[in-house]
Design an enzyme around this catalytic site. Structure first.
Site, mmCIF file in Angstrom:
data_model
loop_
_atom_site.group_PDB
_atom_site.id
_atom_site.type_symbol
_atom_site.label_atom_id
_atom_site.label_comp_id
_atom_site.label_asym_id
_atom_site.label_seq_id
_atom_site.Cartn_x
_atom_site.Cartn_y
_atom_site.Cartn_z
ATOM 1 N N LYS A 16 -52.320 -7.308 30.614
ATOM 2 C CA LYS A 16 -52.320 -7.524 29.164
ATOM 3 C C LYS A 16 -53.680 -8.101 28.774
ATOM 4 C CE LYS A 16 -49.200 -7.140 25.774
ATOM 5 N NZ LYS A 16 -48.352 -5.954 25.606
ATOM 6 N N THR A 61 -46.229 -5.591 31.063
ATOM 7 C CA THR A 61 -47.360 -6.270 30.432
ATOM 8 C C THR A 61 -46.876 -7.262 29.376
ATOM 9 O OG1 THR A 61 -47.708 -4.568 28.726
ATOM 10 C CG2 THR A 61 -48.840 -4.274 30.846
ATOM 11 N N ASP A 62 -45.748 -6.997 28.733
ATOM 12 C CA ASP A 62 -45.191 -7.958 27.774
ATOM 13 C C ASP A 62 -44.767 -9.240 28.486
ATOM 14 O OD1 ASP A 62 -44.139 -8.447 24.932
ATOM 15 O OD2 ASP A 62 -42.370 -8.833 26.176
ATOM 16 N N HIS A 257 -86.945 -9.484 20.676
ATOM 17 C CA HIS A 257 -88.330 -9.520 20.249
ATOM 18 C C HIS A 257 -88.506 -10.145 18.863
ATOM 19 C CE1 HIS A 257 -89.115 -7.076 23.722
ATOM 20 N NE2 HIS A 257 -88.361 -6.083 23.266
#
Length: 299
Positions: A16, A61-62, A257
């Site tokens: 996740k 993944t939760d 620069h």
């Protein structure tokens, strides 16, 4: 899928990303606060999910997202971002049988306590600059722990004590040689620990101070930089000297620069510049102790 099929799955993981969590520790009237942006990734014995479409045993993944908040709450005492990431990685590996390795990357937002009337505010914070503290932790079933700390978007500049001379010139070279110029960069650095420091905060502060010292030099007079490459190497050497637990330093330093400008009707007097951000040079390297293996930045 047939065992004779001409396909293989040599690598896979899932996790996740961008789980944002705020954690407050209330110590009487004085509150301590951090904000972390957490990315989790786990290696697990889940080939069957890819090959057969079976999700048995998968740490979703939760679930990983929810665990971020659970582990943050379990850190009942004030902790560093490194300690939190270690606890989170160890939780995944020790809790789920199919997980062989957890990889945790965390960014800490630069909230700092406000000073009001010369006193630190009990619970008031303000964002300080652009720099972000980072950590990347891996932990596996064998108990192997790796911690790589870092910083990104550390914006630094000095108005003199920098030049660039002696480089190859051919028909494509327009850049003039110079021995006095503005030198600016937005530094990204990570350093890998070979052993864990007694205090991660102290080690981080020492590393950050080393990077600034290598770039700027002493407060009086500074230090001359003949190139970004030379200064990068010096910054890494000082970091390794100041943080004995670190074995490898990665540095990425864009050369931002500031171009000399002659305002209409005048000449350039080392006073007015056109500030640019792109295109810019980009220099990076890894510097290690002589016997150490280089690491690759997570960033």
């Amino acid at each position: 899928m047939s065992q004779s099929a001409p396909y293989a799955l040599p690598f896979h993981h899932h996790g996740k990303s961008k789980v944002r969590v705020g954690r407050v520790w209330r110590e009487g009237n004085v509150h301590h606060m951090v904000e972390w942006n957490v990315n989790t990734m786990i290696d697990s014995d889940m080939e069957h999910a890819f090959i057969k479409g079976e999700n048995t045993g998968m740490t979703a993944t939760d679930t990983q997202k929810n665990t971020v908040y659970v582990v943050a709450q379990r850190m009942s005492q004030r902790c560093t971002v490194e300690q939190f990431a270690i606890a989170l990685a160890q939780h995944f590996v020790r809790t789920y049988p199919l997980v062989s390795k957890a990889k945790i990357y965390v960014e800490q937002k630069p909230w700092a306590r406000v000073q009001q009337g010369g006193l630190p505010h009990d619970h008031g914070y303000a964002l300080q600059g652009t720099e972000v503290r980072t950590v990347y932790v891996t932990y596996d079933k064998a108990g192997k722990l790796d911690v790589t700390a870092g910083i990104k978007e550390l914006s630094v500049l000095k108005t003199t004590q920098s030049g660039y001379e002696g480089f190859l010139r051919d028909q494509y070279t327009l850049l003039p040689e110079v021995n006095d110029r503005i030198m600016a960069s937005t530094v990204t650095s990570t350093w890998k620990y070979t052993s864990q420091p007694p205090c991660y905060d102290a080690a981080f502060n020492a590393a950050r101070g080393a990077l600034l010292e290598g770039f700027l030099g002493p407060a009086k007079g500074g230090i001359y930089s003949p190139s970004v490459q030379f200064t990068l190497y010096d910054m890494a050497k000082i970091l390794l000297d100041r943080v004995p637990q670190a074995e490898s330093v990665f540095l990425n330093m864009p050369n931002l620069h500031f171009l000399p400008c002659a305002p209409v009707g005048s000449t350039f007097k080392n006073d007015v510049y056109v500030a640019t951000s792109e295109p810019h040079g980009n220099i990076e390297a890894v510097v290690t102790r002589r016997t150490a293996a280089p690491h690759v930045s997570k960033l």
